[in-house]
Scaffold this motif. Structure first.
Motif, mmCIF file in Angstrom:
data_model
loop_
_atom_site.group_PDB
_atom_site.id
_atom_site.type_symbol
_atom_site.label_atom_id
_atom_site.label_comp_id
_atom_site.label_asym_id
_atom_site.label_seq_id
_atom_site.Cartn_x
_atom_site.Cartn_y
_atom_site.Cartn_z
ATOM 1 N N ARG A 159 0.829 -1.205 0.000
ATOM 2 C CA ARG A 159 0.000 0.000 0.000
ATOM 3 C C ARG A 159 0.865 1.257 0.000
ATOM 4 O O ARG A 159 0.557 2.236 -0.691
ATOM 5 N N GLN A 160 1.945 1.244 0.759
ATOM 6 C CA GLN A 160 2.800 2.431 0.861
ATOM 7 C C GLN A 160 3.519 2.729 -0.442
ATOM 8 O O GLN A 160 3.673 3.889 -0.826
ATOM 9 N N THR A 161 3.989 1.687 -1.131
ATOM 10 C CA THR A 161 4.769 1.884 -2.349
ATOM 11 C C THR A 161 3.907 1.919 -3.598
ATOM 12 O O THR A 161 4.381 2.348 -4.654
ATOM 13 N N GLY A 162 2.644 1.483 -3.483
ATOM 14 C CA GLY A 162 1.798 1.432 -4.666
ATOM 15 C C GLY A 162 2.185 0.326 -5.623
ATOM 16 O O GLY A 162 1.813 0.344 -6.792
ATOM 17 N N SER A 163 2.930 -0.655 -5.148
ATOM 18 C CA SER A 163 3.373 -1.758 -5.987
ATOM 19 C C SER A 163 3.285 -3.053 -5.194
ATOM 20 O O SER A 163 3.687 -3.091 -4.023
ATOM 21 N N TYR A 164 2.783 -4.099 -5.836
ATOM 22 C CA TYR A 164 2.625 -5.372 -5.135
ATOM 23 C C TYR A 164 3.981 -5.930 -4.740
ATOM 24 O O TYR A 164 4.919 -5.989 -5.548
ATOM 25 N N ILE A 165 4.112 -6.355 -3.478
ATOM 26 C CA ILE A 165 5.324 -6.988 -2.976
ATOM 27 C C ILE A 165 4.941 -8.358 -2.447
ATOM 28 O O ILE A 165 4.210 -8.473 -1.459
ATOM 29 N N GLY A 166 5.386 -9.401 -3.121
ATOM 30 C CA GLY A 166 5.073 -10.764 -2.729
ATOM 31 C C GLY A 166 6.064 -11.311 -1.718
ATOM 32 O O GLY A 166 7.055 -10.661 -1.373
ATOM 33 N N PRO A 167 5.833 -12.537 -1.232
ATOM 34 C CA PRO A 167 6.703 -13.122 -0.206
ATOM 35 C C PRO A 167 8.171 -13.200 -0.631
ATOM 36 O O PRO A 167 9.063 -12.849 0.132
ATOM 37 N N ALA A 168 8.421 -13.662 -1.864
ATOM 38 C CA ALA A 168 9.808 -13.801 -2.306
ATOM 39 C C ALA A 168 10.475 -12.434 -2.444
ATOM 40 O O ALA A 168 11.620 -12.233 -2.018
ATOM 41 N N GLU A 169 9.761 -11.483 -3.023
ATOM 42 C CA GLU A 169 10.326 -10.140 -3.180
ATOM 43 C C GLU A 169 10.536 -9.484 -1.815
ATOM 44 O O GLU A 169 11.540 -8.792 -1.591
ATOM 45 N N GLY A 170 9.591 -9.725 -0.885
ATOM 46 C CA GLY A 170 9.747 -9.192 0.455
ATOM 47 C C GLY A 170 11.007 -9.715 1.121
ATOM 48 O O GLY A 170 11.689 -8.989 1.846
ATOM 49 N N ARG A 171 11.342 -10.953 0.846
ATOM 50 C CA ARG A 171 12.553 -11.513 1.445
ATOM 51 C C ARG A 171 13.799 -10.836 0.880
ATOM 52 O O ARG A 171 14.770 -10.592 1.601
ATOM 53 N N ARG A 172 13.771 -10.511 -0.416
ATOM 54 C CA ARG A 172 14.921 -9.813 -1.003
ATOM 55 C C ARG A 172 15.104 -8.440 -0.369
ATOM 56 O O ARG A 172 16.218 -7.930 -0.262
ATOM 57 N N PHE A 173 14.000 -7.825 0.049
ATOM 58 C CA PHE A 173 14.065 -6.511 0.686
ATOM 59 C C PHE A 173 14.349 -6.597 2.186
ATOM 60 O O PHE A 173 14.464 -5.578 2.858
ATOM 61 N N GLY A 174 14.432 -7.817 2.725
ATOM 62 C CA GLY A 174 14.718 -7.966 4.146
ATOM 63 C C GLY A 174 13.502 -7.843 5.043
ATOM 64 O O GLY A 174 13.643 -7.660 6.256
#
Length: 627
Positions: free
Chosen positions: A68-83
């Protein structure tokens, strides 16, 4: 409703209070805790264990917040890359460390306190602004949380709060710190300045073919066709389903009888409730009121005003004390009670007005009731459809087939840009869904993601069917655009070099008047500027340069509007006097105190983690995240 509930509870549902120490986890992190837990828990802190399901709930919640904050979908795998997984682990480790300490200290919260917190929670209040059992149960069902889970979660929140309040209270902040910060924030500077406009860069040469080709190839994003995506969207929302649900008069009447209390206007009473420490004093006051003395006379000498003892338009449920409610609703208008025993002592009740209740008529609220019932049924149907769609997706069924199977509308969109434009220049008729385009442009072709939740407790699924990548247009096709870009870049470079030369001349001792005279311009003087000031003349970057330059020296920066530059000389530095602004300094001191309190809490959590030891089951973590 799910987000609203999470804002009002803690632990694995929300952990609002632990958000206070989120910055602490960002500082200390959990880089050294991967020591290898050996059971099915994801995380262990002392005797505390965090299950895989609890971590998964918190991880998914955090991903939704970031999306919601970034306006872009962040999935589980991508979330892990972002820490994000480490952020969630850090926060859960902090909660577990605090829970371990509260157990050692034997801190407890009475059932009455927990009940009152839930009773006062806005998430569980009905249409009359007070706790409503049916609303409470509906919210729990919608969020798939049991009543006992919620109670224990709230109890843990309140218990941790006792510990953190004890640690962070009365944090000292030296006065000199507040004065120094106040001086820094409120310093003002006056500048002499000269605006360099783009035309002052001089005549530009003609660009060579090599220069144009280099710019064309070096900035492909400026001279390419836009990326386009084709995708299909399946939407399930309560309002869409409610339109298809018919509620009979019989069903509505049955619901009306079951919920009559929600629609009836209850009887209300206005009264004086005069408290006394002794029953004999209350009895004397009752006699005086019955004798006709005014309320003002009776209150004289008690230290209470009429407003202090007045209760206006209270229903029986509004009155916390049962004995007071019984007395207020048993008296005639104007009558005075005998002394009433309350949890705070004796009281005298005098009823000043009575407004009879008004029972609702079925025919008057039938249409509204039917809409509400249809909405409730639709909300449950959404959840059922959600499960069916997810089951089919898990079985590998394409989204289009699922839509046909369930009789749902699947919408297709062809060749849409990031801003929703179609190839003919018109705007695509996209549904109003959160992060729809952002999600579409994050996914790969036929990549499967979790459904996205809408604000009205609905869901949508998206499937990208085609990706049209940007393509660099031929130089001859965009030559005019490339030439214009080259001219802008060259002019900016020439103007920057001119500004640097003038700043150097000024700092070498040449007067500003002599420098400006070369351009037949007068030196202007700015108003006093603060550190965060900006205007059409001074950009934020220019102001930052101004505050980084000693008094009497020159600097430059971009103008606030357009392509101009500003050459500046620091004419005056005005430093504030903290003694002349005691209220502002005191307010700043309070803010700094709160910051210190946050730091103390973070220090405590870090120390507890070191004391108890923290371990993460990497294998279980991988399974939960789906690595």
């Amino acid at each position: 409703m799910l987000d609203s509930l999470r804002k009002n509870v803690s632990g694995f549902v929300g952990m609002v209070f632990i958000g206070l120490i989120a910055m602490s986890f960002a500082v200390w992190g959990i880089a050294d805790i991967f020591t290898g837990a050996g059971n099915d828990s994801v995380l262990e802190v002392g005797d505390q264990e965090i299950s895989g399901s609890r971590f998964q709930i918190e991880y998914q919640r955090r991903l939704e917040e970031l999306s919601r904050q970034t306006g872009s979908y962040i999935g589980p795998a991508e979330g892990r890359r972002f820490g994000v997984d480490r952020q969630v682990l850090g926060r859960l480790a902090g909660v577990a460390a605090l829970d371990q300490k509260t157990e050692e200290l034997d801190l407890r919260v009475p059932d009455e306190t927990v009940a009152q917190e839930i009773f006062d929670d806005p998430a569980f209040q009905g249409p009359f602004g007070r706790f409503d059992r049916q609303t409470f149960e509906t919210v729990l069902v919608q969020n798939r949380i049991s009543e006992q889970e919620l109670i224990e979660d709230r109890r843990g929140f309140l218990t941790r709060k006792q510990l953190l309040d004890a640690v962070s209270a009365h944090a000292p902040v030296p006065d000199v710190m507040a004065e120094a910060v106040y001086g820094y924030r409120n310093e003002r500077r006056v500048a002499e300045y000269l605006v360099l406009t783009p035309d002052m860069a001089g005549d530009l040469p003609e660009p060579t073919e090599e220069e144009l080709a280099e710019l064309h190839e070096g900035a492909p994003q400026a001279f390419s066709t836009p990326e386009r995506r084709s995708f299909e969207v399946l939407v399930v929302r309560p309002e869409l389903l409610a339109e298809t649900i018919a509620i009979s008069d019989e069903e509505a009447r049955q619901a009306f009888e079951e919920r009559r209390s929600e629609y009836d206007t209850p009887e209300t009473r206005s009264f004086y409730q005069i408290p006394f420490a002794k029953a004999e004093d209350a009895a004397k006051a009752a006699e005086r009121l019955r004798a006709g003395e005014s309320i003002e006379a009776v209150l004289e000498g008690t230290g209470q005003s009429v407003e202090d003892v007045t209760q206006t338009n209270m229903t029986r449920r509004d009155i916390l004390s049962g004995t007071v409610a019984d007395a207020a609703f048993s008296l005639e208008e104007g009558a005075v009670s005998e002394p009433v025993e309350t949890p705070l002592g004796s009281a005298v009740i005098q009823v000043t007005s009575v407004k009879p209740g008004n029972p609702a008529e079925f025919e008057e609220i039938k249409d509204e009731l039917k809409r509400n019932l249809a909405g409730e049924t639709a909300a449950q149907d959404v959840y059922d459809i959600y499960n069916r769609v997810e089951d089919e997706r898990a079985a590998g069924t394409p989204l289009s087939e699922i839509a046909n199977m369930l009789g749902l509308r699947l919408r297709d969109f062809e060749k849409v840009t990031r801003d929703g434009t179609l190839p003919d220049g018109s705007k695509a008729d996209l549904p109003d869904l959160p992060q729809l385009l952002a999600t579409a442009f994050t996914l790969g072709e036929d990549e499967e993601i979790d459904p996205v939740e809408t604000e009205d407790d609905g869901y949508y699924w998206i499937n990208v069917t085609a990706v049209e990548k940007p393509a660099l247009k031929p130089l001859d096709e965009v030559r005019d655009e490339v030439v214009a870009e080259w001219e802008d870049a060259t002019r900016r470079a020439e103007l920057t070099a001119l500004a640097e030369t003038l700043v150097a001349r000024g700092n070498d001792g040449e007067s500003f008047e002599a420098i400006s005279g070369e351009f037949d311009k007068a030196v202007l003087t700015s108003p006093a500027l603060g550190r965060n000031a900006s205007s059409d003349t001074f950009s934020r970057a220019a102001v930052a340069n101004l505050f980084g330059t000693p008094e009497g020296k020159f600097t430059s920066g971009a103008a606030g509007y357009g392509d101009s530059l500003v050459v500046m000389r620091v004419k005056e530095v005005r430093r504030p006097d903290p003694a002349a602004n005691e209220e502002e300094v005191a307010s700043l001191n309070q803010t700094l105190k709160e910051t210190v309190e946050d730091d103390l809490v973070g220090t405590l959590v870090n120390a507890l983690q070191q004391e108890y030891g923290v371990s993460v089951n990497q294998a279980m973590l991988d399974r939960v995240i789906g690595n």
